[in-house]
Motif scaffolding. Structure first.
Motif, PDB file in Angstrom:
ATOM      1  N   ARG A  14       8.287 -11.964 -13.614  1.00 51.31           N
ATOM      2  CA  ARG A  14       8.703 -10.922 -14.664  1.00 51.31           C
ATOM      3  C   ARG A  14       9.834 -10.058 -14.019  1.00 51.31           C
ATOM      4  N   VAL A  15       9.539  -9.737 -12.956  1.00 50.49           N
ATOM      5  CA  VAL A  15      10.667  -8.948 -11.997  1.00 50.49           C
ATOM      6  C   VAL A  15      12.082  -9.855 -11.964  1.00 50.49           C
ATOM      7  N   PHE A  45       2.637  -8.075   5.791  1.00 50.69           N
ATOM      8  CA  PHE A  45       2.615  -7.838   4.203  1.00 50.69           C
ATOM      9  C   PHE A  45       1.986  -6.806   3.922  1.00 50.69           C
ATOM     10  N   ARG A  46       0.479  -6.674   4.122  1.00 46.72           N
ATOM     11  CA  ARG A  46      -0.279  -5.413   3.807  1.00 46.72           C
ATOM     12  C   ARG A  46       0.289  -4.199   4.223  1.00 46.72           C
ATOM     13  N   ALA A  47       0.878  -4.108   5.224  1.00 47.58           N
ATOM     14  CA  ALA A  47       1.865  -2.843   5.784  1.00 47.58           C
ATOM     15  C   ALA A  47       2.710  -2.450   4.543  1.00 47.58           C
ATOM     16  N   LYS A  48       3.263  -3.568   3.829  1.00 50.17           N
ATOM     17  CA  LYS A  48       4.212  -3.145   2.833  1.00 50.17           C
ATOM     18  C   LYS A  48       3.496  -3.043   1.394  1.00 50.17           C
ATOM     19  N   SER A  49       2.417  -3.782   1.100  1.00 48.86           N
ATOM     20  CA  SER A  49       1.825  -3.952   0.008  1.00 48.86           C
ATOM     21  C   SER A  49       0.395  -3.759   0.440  1.00 48.86           C
ATOM     22  N   PRO A  50      -0.485  -2.624   0.513  1.00 44.93           N
ATOM     23  CA  PRO A  50      -1.843  -2.583   1.087  1.00 44.93           C
ATOM     24  C   PRO A  50      -2.876  -3.400   0.316  1.00 44.93           C
ATOM     25  N   LEU A  51      -2.628  -3.508  -1.376  1.00 49.13           N
ATOM     26  CA  LEU A  51      -3.474  -4.297  -1.893  1.00 49.13           C
ATOM     27  C   LEU A  51      -3.404  -6.007  -1.975  1.00 49.13           C
ATOM     28  N   ALA A  52      -2.348  -6.195  -0.939  1.00 49.47           N
ATOM     29  CA  ALA A  52      -1.784  -7.624  -0.855  1.00 49.47           C
ATOM     30  C   ALA A  52      -1.270  -8.266  -2.285  1.00 49.47           C
ATOM     31  N   ARG A  53      -0.294  -7.641  -2.936  1.00 48.12           N
ATOM     32  CA  ARG A  53       0.062  -8.165  -4.162  1.00 48.12           C
ATOM     33  C   ARG A  53       1.496  -8.277  -4.257  1.00 48.12           C
ATOM     34  N   VAL A  54       2.040  -9.423  -4.930  1.00 46.65           N
ATOM     35  CA  VAL A  54       3.390  -9.493  -5.180  1.00 46.65           C
ATOM     36  C   VAL A  54       3.658  -9.292  -6.484  1.00 46.65           C
ATOM     37  N   PRO A  55       4.998  -8.710  -6.937  1.00 38.57           N
ATOM     38  CA  PRO A  55       5.978  -8.671  -6.145  1.00 38.57           C
ATOM     39  C   PRO A  55       6.127  -7.067  -5.516  1.00 38.57           C
ATOM     40  N   ALA A  56       6.860  -7.156  -4.402  1.00 36.50           N
ATOM     41  CA  ALA A  56       6.925  -5.591  -3.733  1.00 36.50           C
ATOM     42  C   ALA A  56       8.364  -5.452  -3.520  1.00 36.50           C
ATOM     43  N   LEU A  57       9.069  -4.367  -3.716  1.00 36.80           N
ATOM     44  CA  LEU A  57      10.348  -4.059  -3.546  1.00 36.80           C
ATOM     45  C   LEU A  57      10.454  -2.971  -2.336  1.00 36.80           C
ATOM     46  N   THR A  66       5.420  -1.442  -5.247  1.00 36.73           N
ATOM     47  CA  THR A  66       4.715  -2.553  -5.881  1.00 36.73           C
ATOM     48  C   THR A  66       4.339  -2.112  -7.349  1.00 36.73           C
ATOM     49  N   GLU A  67       3.705  -3.263  -8.092  1.00 34.49           N
ATOM     50  CA  GLU A  67       3.431  -3.217  -9.280  1.00 34.49           C
ATOM     51  C   GLU A  67       4.901  -3.389 -10.218  1.00 34.49           C
TER      52      GLU A  67
END
Length: 206
Positions: A14-15, A45-57, A66-67
């Motif tokens: 989507r992104v 990666f969790r340090a960037k996206s704590p809930l372990a989700r992609v995408p992350a900017l 995230t989101e």
């Protein structure tokens, strides 16, 4: 800016499509996250996206968005044209309504169905509940009937022009191919015609 994405996953797509429609995808450094290898669950990666989700900017100041919707909102602010999220309060509200309906009532059941019934996704969804997944597949068809009716009376998901709601719906219906859902074969001919128009756009190739 670094955009952490994942091949074949609908939300990262989507992104990517949103940025492609904006014609700014080349301004982002794409970093692929291998979901099958569980890279999204690594400490790094969790340090960037704590809930372990992609995408992350990753933003220039070091913060991470995230989101999917939040990332698209940020991109819309940076690159306002072509407009994909509404030019005034009224249009923004109606586009957001359409986008959220598609996300929650169309994309989410597709995701649940696939994650709980497809053997290839078992490593990402433990435990799987196949009966729940099949029930979500039935809900998908109820919402597909509504979406087909919308597209019989208007050319695009949110009205008279392409918006973020079309991108969300397209990524959802393409993901539904994993559950062998094809709109035309189900009798949803307006939905199929819209899907084919979307598939012909250059952004659909990302």
């Amino acid at each position: 800016m670094k955009l952490h994405t994942a091949s074949r996953a609908p939300n990262p797509r989507r992104v990517l499509m949103f940025l492609a429609e904006k014609r700014v995808l080349d301004r982002f450094e794409l970093v692929n996250v291998d979901l099958n290898a569980q890279e999204h669950k690594s400490a790094a990666f969790r340090a960037k996206s704590p809930l372990a989700r992609v995408p992350a900017l990753e933003l220039p100041d070091g913060r991470v968005l995230t989101e999917t919707r939040a990332i698209c909102t940020y991109a819309e602010g940076l690159f306002p044209e072509p407009n994909l999220m509404g030019v005034d309060a009224t249009e923004r509200a109606f586009i957001e309504m359409a986008d959220r309906r598609v996300e929650w009532y169309f994309m989410l059941p597709i995701g649940h169905c696939i994650r709980h019934t497809h053997p290839g996704l078992a490593p990402l969804e433990q435990p799987q509940f196949p009966e729940f997944g099949r029930s979500q597949g039935e809900k998908l068809r109820e919402v597909a009937a509504w979406l087909d009716a919308e597209l019989q009376r208007q050319p695009w998901v949110a009205g008279e022009r392409l918006t973020i709601a079309d991108i969300t719906a397209f990524c959802a219906i393409e993901f539904a191919r994993l559950m062998r859902f094809q709109a035309g074969a189900e009798g949803f001919h307006a939905l199929q015609a819209w899907r084919d128009r979307m598939a012909a756009r250059p952004s659909a190739q990302v």
